[in-house]
Write an enzyme that holds these catalytic residues in place. Structure first.
Site, PDB file in Angstrom:
ATOM      1  CG  ASP A 192     -17.806 -28.462  13.605  1.00  0.00           C
ATOM      2  OD1 ASP A 192     -17.603 -29.584  13.106  1.00  0.00           O
ATOM      3  OD2 ASP A 192     -18.706 -27.702  13.232  1.00  0.00           O
ATOM      4  CG  ASP A 208     -20.006 -33.372   8.905  1.00  0.00           C
ATOM      5  OD1 ASP A 208     -21.035 -34.033   8.660  1.00  0.00           O
ATOM      6  OD2 ASP A 208     -19.672 -32.375   8.244  1.00  0.00           O
TER       7      ASP A 208
END
Length: 402
Positions: free
Chosen positions: A118, A182
């Site tokens: 992330d 993601d």
């Protein structure tokens, strides 16, 4: 190595753009401008509380509590909202808030969590955006440091970026060698790093991961797995699972939206239109499975009695569809349909899911963070960010942060 883009795209079924998006959107531009103004007012109202802190990932009773920036994956969405508000209003208060927050992103590189895929989310909307808008070299340095950490998570043999867990851990675990859909939205940090340094290695890793995702996470019917694991020693595929979807074989709506937007961006960075074609096929699957109000249930394959929506998935898809219209060849007959779908979805979000008039410090209701955990029917900060980005895209000339 993963197959070439041509073969990857050819292996995916195209469901076609649904007929209901063939007519121009009936959402008035004036309504979207009002929605943007309402959203900006809410961001302004949050500045005092979240000046150098951040909203939690999801709300409780539609109200975000504050958190710091030493862990988690969502803090940058608030900083991204501040940068967007600065661009759309020209008011220095938003820039001051974003730059104050950037100090926490710098500290995180040495004192907080960095062992995560992330880093792309965290540093694209904060440091890369800050560098693009201000030219401050400190922000460029922070973003490059984050890109270097992200590169360390790349496994050569299966050709993927590990999503979760400590990539240096030699013990076999659920996380080791696992990629997730993601990560497609974390790749722009690496493409940017190549652009700003002239070193092609970052972009090479990003495109390689995108191809591996297409090979294993994208299914032949145009849907996507949430996660897929490969053996890091042999590179062999182990299998797909879910973490936040209904089950391993279902299609988690937010994951599908990440892929739509992510492949449209890869098409731009690589100049390879086949990634735009893949984005279009993923978009057609998504659009073919939407509810009547253009907002998806959290998982397209969940039982019908689990009518839990995810407005955050819809907001991501709006931005991905708009980006796709820019990456398809000029004059492509599908472009108006994708534009209609984006505007119609935005109109539905603004009319049916806005927190305007509610006791809330978020922007959109009915976001679903983790349905299995009972975290749904709330605001989610990334949904708020992409809703705002979508509204900016709809009415302004905007140079994206991604």
């Amino acid at each position: 190595m993963p197959r070439a883009p041509r073969a990857l795209v050819a292996s995916v079924t195209d469901h076609g753009l649904p007929n209901r998006y063939s007519e121009p959107s009936t959402t008035p531009q004036a309504d979207l401008e009002r929605a943007l103004g309402t959203a900006t007012d809410r961001v302004r109202g949050n500045l005092d509380e979240f000046y150098d802190t951040f909203p939690e990932a999801s709300s409780e009773d539609l109200v975000y509590a504050p958190t710091d920036n030493m862990s988690g994956w969502t803090t940058s969405f608030w900083t991204g909202l501040c940068w967007l508000a600065y661009e759309t209003t020209g008011e220095a208060r938003y820039r001051r808030a974003a730059e104050t927050q950037l100090e926490t992103f710098e500290r995180r590189l040495t004192a907080g969590e960095v062992k995560t895929h992330d880093l792309g989310f965290l540093y694209t909307l904060s440091a890369v955006a800050g560098h693009r808008l201000t030219g401050n070299e400190r922000y460029r340095s922070a973003a490059l440091a984050a890109a270097d950490h992200l590169v360390e998570r790349f496994w050569d043999r299966p050709a993927l970026i590990q999503a979760w867990g400590d990539h240096e851990d030699t013990e076999e675990s659920w996380e080791r060698g696992r990629m997730i859909v993601d990560t497609m939205m974390n790749l722009p940090l690496l493409f940017w790093a190549s652009e700003t340094t002239g070193d092609p290695a970052y972009a090479s890793i990003a495109e390689t991961h995108a191809r591996t995702t297409a090979q294993y996470l994208v299914r032949p019917d145009g849907s996507t797995f949430h996660t897929f694991k490969c053996d890091v020693e042999t590179g062999d595929p182990v299998g797909g699972e879910t973490a936040q979807g209904y089950d391993a074989d279902s299609c988690w709506a937010r994951g599908q939206a990440w892929a739509i937007y992510g492949y449209a961006l890869v098409a731009d960075y690589t100049g390879d239109g086949r990634y735009a074609e893949l984005s279009a096929k993923l978009a057609n699957y998504y659009l073919s499975n939407l509810e009547d109000d253009h907002v998806p249930r959290w998982d397209f394959d969940a039982p019908r009695d689990e009518d839990i929506r995810d407005t955050s998935a819809a907001a991501i898809a709006v931005c991905g569809l708009d980006e796709l219209t820019k990456q398809l060849p000029f004059g492509d007959e599908r472009i108006p349909g994708y534009r209609n779908a984006a505007l119609t979805t935005l109109g539905s979000l603004a009319e049916n899911y806005s927190t305007n008039g509610l006791d809330s410090n978020g922007l959109l209701t009915d976001a679903a963070y983790d349905t299995a955990d009972g975290d749904y029917d709330e605001c989610c900060i990334w949904g708020d960010y992409f809703y705002y980005e979508g509204l900016v895209r709809a009415g302004h000339h905007w140079s994206r942060y991604w």
